[in-house]
Enzyme design. Structure first.
Site, mmCIF file in Angstrom:
data_model
loop_
_atom_site.group_PDB
_atom_site.id
_atom_site.type_symbol
_atom_site.label_atom_id
_atom_site.label_comp_id
_atom_site.label_asym_id
_atom_site.label_seq_id
_atom_site.Cartn_x
_atom_site.Cartn_y
_atom_site.Cartn_z
ATOM 1 N N ASP A 93 17.894 2.053 -20.931
ATOM 2 C CA ASP A 93 19.109 2.833 -20.678
ATOM 3 C C ASP A 93 20.231 2.322 -21.593
ATOM 4 O OD1 ASP A 93 20.663 4.669 -19.271
ATOM 5 O OD2 ASP A 93 21.166 3.256 -17.661
ATOM 6 N N HIS A 189 30.271 7.283 -15.276
ATOM 7 C CA HIS A 189 29.524 6.169 -14.684
ATOM 8 C C HIS A 189 30.309 5.492 -13.559
ATOM 9 C CE1 HIS A 189 27.410 6.426 -18.648
ATOM 10 N NE2 HIS A 189 26.381 6.325 -17.823
ATOM 11 N N GLY A 190 29.557 4.899 -12.630
ATOM 12 C CA GLY A 190 30.190 4.087 -11.599
ATOM 13 C C GLY A 190 30.503 4.857 -10.331
ATOM 14 N N HIS A 223 23.812 11.833 -17.339
ATOM 15 C CA HIS A 223 24.157 10.473 -16.906
ATOM 16 C C HIS A 223 25.258 10.552 -15.859
ATOM 17 C CE1 HIS A 223 22.284 7.723 -20.002
ATOM 18 N NE2 HIS A 223 21.908 8.921 -20.404
ATOM 19 N N GLY A 224 25.547 9.412 -15.241
ATOM 20 C CA GLY A 224 26.682 9.351 -14.316
ATOM 21 C C GLY A 224 26.537 10.324 -13.163
HETATM 22 P P1 13P Z 1 25.796 6.437 -11.998
HETATM 23 O O1 13P Z 1 26.763 5.317 -12.210
HETATM 24 O O2 13P Z 1 26.504 7.702 -11.633
HETATM 25 O O3 13P Z 1 24.703 6.112 -11.058
HETATM 26 O O4 13P Z 1 25.109 6.738 -13.432
HETATM 27 C C1 13P Z 1 24.049 5.937 -13.871
HETATM 28 C C2 13P Z 1 23.693 6.185 -15.277
HETATM 29 O O5 13P Z 1 24.113 7.120 -15.923
HETATM 30 C C3 13P Z 1 22.771 5.239 -15.902
HETATM 31 O O6 13P Z 1 22.603 5.472 -17.261
HETATM 32 O O1 G3H Z 2 24.994 3.524 -17.120
HETATM 33 C C1 G3H Z 2 24.839 2.338 -16.930
HETATM 34 C C2 G3H Z 2 23.972 1.861 -15.856
HETATM 35 O O2 G3H Z 2 24.528 2.138 -14.600
HETATM 36 C C3 G3H Z 2 23.618 0.420 -16.057
HETATM 37 O O3 G3H Z 2 24.641 -0.419 -15.691
HETATM 38 O O4 G3H Z 2 24.830 -1.973 -17.622
HETATM 39 O O5 G3H Z 2 25.678 -2.606 -15.346
HETATM 40 O O6 G3H Z 2 23.221 -2.493 -15.790
HETATM 41 P P1 G3H Z 2 24.589 -1.984 -16.148
HETATM 42 ZN ZN ZN Z 3 24.335 6.275 -18.246
#
Ligand code: 13P
Ligand code: G3H
Ligand code: ZN
Length: 321
Positions: A93, A189-190, A223-224
Site C-alpha cells: 500500500d 485517509h484516517g 482509498h480512504g
Molecule cells: P482509511 O483510512 O479510510 O481506512 O483508508 C485506508 C487506505 O486508503 C489505505 O490505503
Molecule cells: O493509507 C494508509 C494506510 O492507512 C496505512 O497507514 O502508513 O499508518 O500504516 P500506515
Molecule cells: Zn490509501
C-alpha cells in the site's frame, strides 16, 4: 534470493478485478500490521467466501518485519483454504519509491502500489512506468494513483485533496501500463474525513463517471474508504478515548462505488477503530487483566464481524467463490 508470490499460494489482482468488474462488486483491501488483524481478515473473508487483498504499508512492513510478513501471508493462505478456496493477494500500500516496490516484488508480494500522486504528472508517469516494467516481468500487478487524497500516510502526505483530473487518466494508463488506478473523488485517509456537525459532502460520482467513460472496463481503486463506524467511535470515547468528531464515508456511497468501475476498496481505519474499541472496553471492564489474549481475542472477534459485514452488506464481495 527472490521469492515468487506463486510459491506462497498468492494471486495477483488481474482475475480478481475481472470478476469484480463483471459482477459489479469491489474486492476488499484490508490493511494489517499484526497476527490478530491477519487472523481476523482471513477468517472474515473465508467465512463470507470473499476474495481478499491483504494490504501492507511501508510502516506495517517496518513494524512487523518483511520476512515475517511473507511467512504470515503464506500461512494465511493455508489457513483460509481450510475453510474456502478464496483468492488472496498480498499488496504493498502506498509504495513511495521504485526500490521499495522492487523489494516487495522480489520478496513475494503479488501486487504493489506506486504512489506518485504527490509528484508532477510527468514524474508520476515516469516512476509508475518504471515500476510496471519491473513488476510485470514477474506477473505482479501494479496500482498507480492520480489525484491527491488528504491525510497522512508514510512519506506520502497532504493537508488538502485534489480531485483526479479525468483528462489525464487515458494518457497515464496508456503510457504506464498500470493494472488499476487509484483516484481522488472526495475520500480521505484516517478517521477525521469530514467537518463534524455539517452534512457529509457526497463523493464526486460525476468525476468517477467521466473516468469510466474514458477508461471503459478499467479497474478503479478507492482509498480512504472507511466509514468510521459510529458505534466504535462511541465505544472508544466511552472507555477513556478521545476521538470526538471522527466521521467517515457513508455506507450507501460505498455501495454505489462498489457497483461501478471501482474494483478495490481500501479499509484500514475501520479495522483500527474496531480493534481499539474492543481492547478499551475489555481492559476497562477487567482492570486486573494482563493476559494479552484476553483483550486481543474480543478485538479479533469484532474485526471478524466488521469484515463479514463489509463484504456482505457494503462491497458485495461475499459468496463470490
Ligand atoms: P482509511 O483510512 O479510510 O481506512 O483508508 C485506508 C487506505 O486508503 C489505505 O490505503
Ligand atoms: O493509507 C494508509 C494506510 O492507512 C496505512 O497507514 O502508513 O499508518 O500504516 P500506515
Ligand atoms: Zn490509501
Amino acid at each position: 534470493m527472490a521469492v515468487s508470490f506463486k510459491d506462497l499460494g498468492l494471486c495477483n489482482t488481474r482475475d480478481m478485478f475481472a470478476g469484480a468488474m463483471a459482477g459489479k462488486y469491489a474486492i476488499p483491501a484490508y490493511n494489517f500490521n499484526n497476527m490478530e488483524q491477519l487472523q481476523a481478515i482471513i477468517s472474515g473473508c473465508a467465512q463470507s467466501r470473499s476474495p481478499v487483498i491483504l494490504q501492507v504499508s511501508k510502516g506495517a512492513r517496518n513494524y512487523a518485519n518483511g520476512t515475517l510478513l511473507r511467512y504470515m501471508a503464506m500461512g494465511a493462505v493455508e489457513l483460509a483454504h481450510q475453510t474456502a478456496p478464496i483468492p488472496i493477494a498480498l499488496h504493498l500500500d502506498h509504495g513511495d519509491s521504485f526500490e521499495l516496490c522492487k523489494d516487495c516484488v522480489d520478496s513475494g508480494f503479488s501486487s504493489v502500489m506506486i504512489d506518485g500522486s504527490h509528484l508532477s504528472f510527468q514524474e508520476n508517469m515516469a516512476l509508475t512506468k518504471k515500476v510496471v516494467e519491473y513488476a510485470h516481468q514477474f506477473d505482479v500487478s501494479v496500482e498507480g494513483e492520480l489525484g491527491v487524497l488528504a491525510g497522512i500516510e508514510d512519506e506520502v502526505s497532504s493537508e488538502v485533496s485534489h480531485y483526479t483530473d479525468p483528462e489525464e487518466v487515458e494518457e497515464f494508463v496508456r503510457f504506464t501500463g498500470v493494472d488499476s488506478l487509484a483516484i481522488s473523488i472526495g475520500t480521505s485517509h484516517g478517521a477525521f474525513k469530514f467537518a463534524p456537525g455539517k452534512p457529509v459532502p457526497p463523493l464526486r460520482f460525476d468525476i468517477l463517471e467521466e473516468i469510466e467513460r474514458r477508461l471503459p472496463g478499467f479497474p478503479i481503486v478507492l482509498h480512504g474508504a472507511s466509514s468510521v463506524v459510529p458505534e466504535y467511535v462511541d465505544t472508544i470515547n466511552a472507555y477513556g478515548g478521545d476521538i470526538k468528531g471522527a466521521l467517515g464515508v457513508p455506507e450507501e456511497q460505498l455501495r454505489r462505488a462498489a457497483s461501478s468501475a471501482v474494483c478495490k476498496i481500501n479499509i484500514d481505519s475501520d479495522g483500527r477503530l474496531a480493534f481499539t474499541a474492543a481492547i478499551r472496553k475489555a481492559l476497562a471492564e477487567n482492570p486486573a487483566e494482563f493476559d494479552p489474549r484476553k483483550y486481543l481475542s474480543p478485538a479479533r472477534d469484532l474485526l471478524v464481524e466488521l469484515i463479514k459485514h463489509k463484504n456482505r452488506e457494503v462491497l458485495g464481495s461475499a459468496e463470490r467463490i
